[in-house]
Motif scaffolding. Sequence first.
Motif, mmCIF file in Angstrom:
data_model
loop_
_atom_site.group_PDB
_atom_site.id
_atom_site.type_symbol
_atom_site.label_atom_id
_atom_site.label_comp_id
_atom_site.label_asym_id
_atom_site.label_seq_id
_atom_site.Cartn_x
_atom_site.Cartn_y
_atom_site.Cartn_z
ATOM 1 N N LEU A 141 0.822 -1.208 0.000
ATOM 2 C CA LEU A 141 0.000 0.000 0.000
ATOM 3 C C LEU A 141 0.855 1.256 0.000
ATOM 4 O O LEU A 141 0.493 2.267 -0.612
ATOM 5 N N LEU A 142 1.975 1.182 0.684
ATOM 6 C CA LEU A 142 2.892 2.321 0.694
ATOM 7 C C LEU A 142 3.396 2.614 -0.717
ATOM 8 O O LEU A 142 3.462 3.774 -1.143
ATOM 9 N N ALA A 143 3.759 1.557 -1.452
ATOM 10 C CA ALA A 143 4.248 1.736 -2.817
ATOM 11 C C ALA A 143 3.146 2.243 -3.742
ATOM 12 O O ALA A 143 3.383 3.069 -4.625
ATOM 13 N N LEU A 144 1.916 1.790 -3.537
ATOM 14 C CA LEU A 144 0.814 2.189 -4.405
ATOM 15 C C LEU A 144 0.417 3.642 -4.207
ATOM 16 O O LEU A 144 0.123 4.359 -5.178
ATOM 17 N N PHE A 145 0.393 4.088 -2.958
ATOM 18 C CA PHE A 145 -0.134 5.420 -2.669
ATOM 19 C C PHE A 145 0.948 6.484 -2.482
ATOM 20 O O PHE A 145 0.716 7.649 -2.821
#
Length: 275
Positions: free
Chosen positions: A144-148
């Motif tokens: 999620l960190l990489a996506l957002f």
Amino acid sequence: MVQQSPSPGTVAVTAPLPAPIVNKITFNDVVDALASGIDDFKRAPAYGVAIGAFFAVGGLLVVLTASALNMSYLSYPLAVGFVLIGPFAAVGLYEISRRLSADEEVSLPKILGTMWAQKSRELSWMAFVVLFIQIMWMYQVRLLLALFLGFKSFASFEEFVVQVVSTPEGLMFLAIGHLVGAALSLVLFTLTVVSFPLLMEQDRDFITAMITSVRAVVTSPVPMIGWAVIVTLTVLVSMAPGFLGLLVTLPILGHTTWHLYKRCVRFPEQEPAQA
């Protein structure tokens, strides 16, 4: 009358134990169990504070280590995940409550002996279940960190917090991350809320223990989920002042879990035979 011995080459088969019986409980049972847990803590506070101190120091070290390794974004989930391993140390709290209920002696050698004995019993297999869910939690945080937020590096935990709470992407990461984390926490709670005290008390396999735990939650979903919410909020509040709140709240939660388990589960082989 002569008892015949089994013929050579035959293997004696032991009949399997009957499945545990799951009782339906109400929220009043949760309140009563909490009152019993507080009473157990008052009767043996030193042991509870010692176990709570272990997790307070451990949680603080987890956060400091994540920050030192420039992985500050993992500090929060790692800290919560560390506390989720509490049922292993809570074996000592379960044993204290069991001994207090049975009017048996409560001593450090006996409690430590019970905790040490779990390494060769089925309860140790539950470590893999907890570890698997913990790894899933860490991977979903990183994904999620990489996506957002992209593959950014943060110089400090404060910089990471500012980025999360002050940008639309950060708020979305926070919201979805908490939803996924809540789902994984519910799975972990459902599998372990009854299984850990059951395996401490009974010589059962861990699959049966997990199935019984799931049955307990499914049979009484409202009070059990209510207890899960109480545990989550209590842990979060206890983490705020440098994990110091865990010195008191963790042992009370452990004692309460034991009494809630005793209200949820009973065993046919322990009940008197009826005509």
